[in-house]
Design a protein around this motif. Structure first.
Motif, PDB file in Angstrom:
ATOM      1  N   HIS A 108       0.819  -1.210   0.000  1.00  0.00           N
ATOM      2  CA  HIS A 108       0.000   0.000   0.000  1.00  0.00           C
ATOM      3  C   HIS A 108       0.857   1.266   0.000  1.00  0.00           C
ATOM      4  CE1 HIS A 108      -3.307  -2.756   0.534  1.00  0.00           C
ATOM      5  NE2 HIS A 108      -4.053  -1.779   0.093  1.00  0.00           N
ATOM      6  N   ALA A 144      -1.200  -6.368  -3.662  1.00  0.00           N
ATOM      7  CA  ALA A 144      -1.901  -5.997  -2.430  1.00  0.00           C
ATOM      8  C   ALA A 144      -3.232  -6.746  -2.328  1.00  0.00           C
ATOM      9  CB  ALA A 144      -2.135  -4.491  -2.373  1.00  0.00           C
ATOM     10  N   GLU A 148      -4.296  -9.408   0.553  1.00  0.00           N
ATOM     11  CA  GLU A 148      -5.531  -9.228   1.317  1.00  0.00           C
ATOM     12  C   GLU A 148      -6.399 -10.487   1.241  1.00  0.00           C
ATOM     13  OE1 GLU A 148      -9.199  -6.077   1.897  1.00  0.00           O
ATOM     14  OE2 GLU A 148      -7.824  -5.790   0.227  1.00  0.00           O
TER      15      GLU A 148
END
Length: 170
Positions: A108, A144, A148
Motif C-alpha cells: 500500500h 496488495a 488481502e
C-alpha cells in the motif's frame, strides 16, 4: 510551480521509487528462501520478485530517458533497512503472519508512491512516462489484493498447524 521544480520533484520521486523497489526485493528475497509450509505464498512472492525486477527496469528506462540515474545511496540505505526488517521477523513465532501483514502494508505504501508519481508526471508534462508507471502501479495493486485475499487462509493454516502441534514455520 516552474517546470524545473516539477521536473526536480519528478526525478526525486523516480529515484525514491527505484530505492523503494530495491527495498522490496531486500524484504521479499529472504522471506521466500525461508518459506516451508506455505507454497502458495512462496510462489506469489517469487512472481512478485520478478515483477519488481521489471518495475526497476521500467524506472531505470524512465530515468535514463531524462538523462538521470538512480541514487546509489538511497538504494543502499533502503535495501539495508529492508533486510533488517526481514531479519527482525525471523525470530517471531508467527513470522508468516508478521511478513504477510508487513508485505500488505508495504504494497500500500508502493501504491501511494506510484499514484503520487503519476500525478507529478501528469502535472509536469511527462505524459510518455505515465504508462510504465501505471504498469508498476497495477502490479502493486494486484499484489496488495492477493495479500488481502490470502491473509485469512494463511492465518487459518498457521493456526491449524500450531494447533496440530506441527511446525508452522514459514
Amino acid at each position: 510551480m516552474s517546470d524545473d521544480k516539477t521536473r526536480d520533484i519528478f526525478i526525486t520521486g523516480l529515484k525514491n521509487a527505484h530505492a523503494m523497489e530495491n527495498q522490496a526485493l531486500s524484504i521479499m528475497k529472504p522471506q521466500v528462501k525461508r518459506i516451508e509450509n506455505y507454497p502458495d505464498v512462496a510462489a506469489k512472492l517469487e512472481e512478485h520478485i520478478r515483477e519488481t525486477e521489471g518495475q526497476i527496469s521500467r524506472l531505470v528506462e524512465i530515468l535514463t530517458s531524462l538523462a538521470e540515474e538512480n541514487s546509489s545511496l538511497k538504494d543502499a540505505a533502503l535495501s539495508f533497512t529492508g533486510s533488517m526488517a526481514a531479519l527482525g521477523h525471523t525470530v517471531a513465532g508467527d513470522e508468516i503472519l508478521k511478513n504477510s501483514m508487513a508485505n500488505f502494508a508495504f504494497e500500500h505504501f508502493e501504491i501511494a508512491a506510484y499514484r503520487s508519481l503519476i500525478t507529478i508526471a501528469e502535472l509536469g508534462g511527462f505524459a510518455a512516462m505515465v504508462n510504465p508507471l501505471q504498469a508498476n502501479l497495477d502490479e502493486e495493486i494486484a499484489m496488495a489484493a492477493w495479500l488481502e485475499d490470502n491473509l485469512r487462509p494463511t492465518t487459518i493454516k498457521f493456526a491449524n498447524l500450531k494447533e496440530a502441534g506441527m511446525s508452522a514455520k514459514i
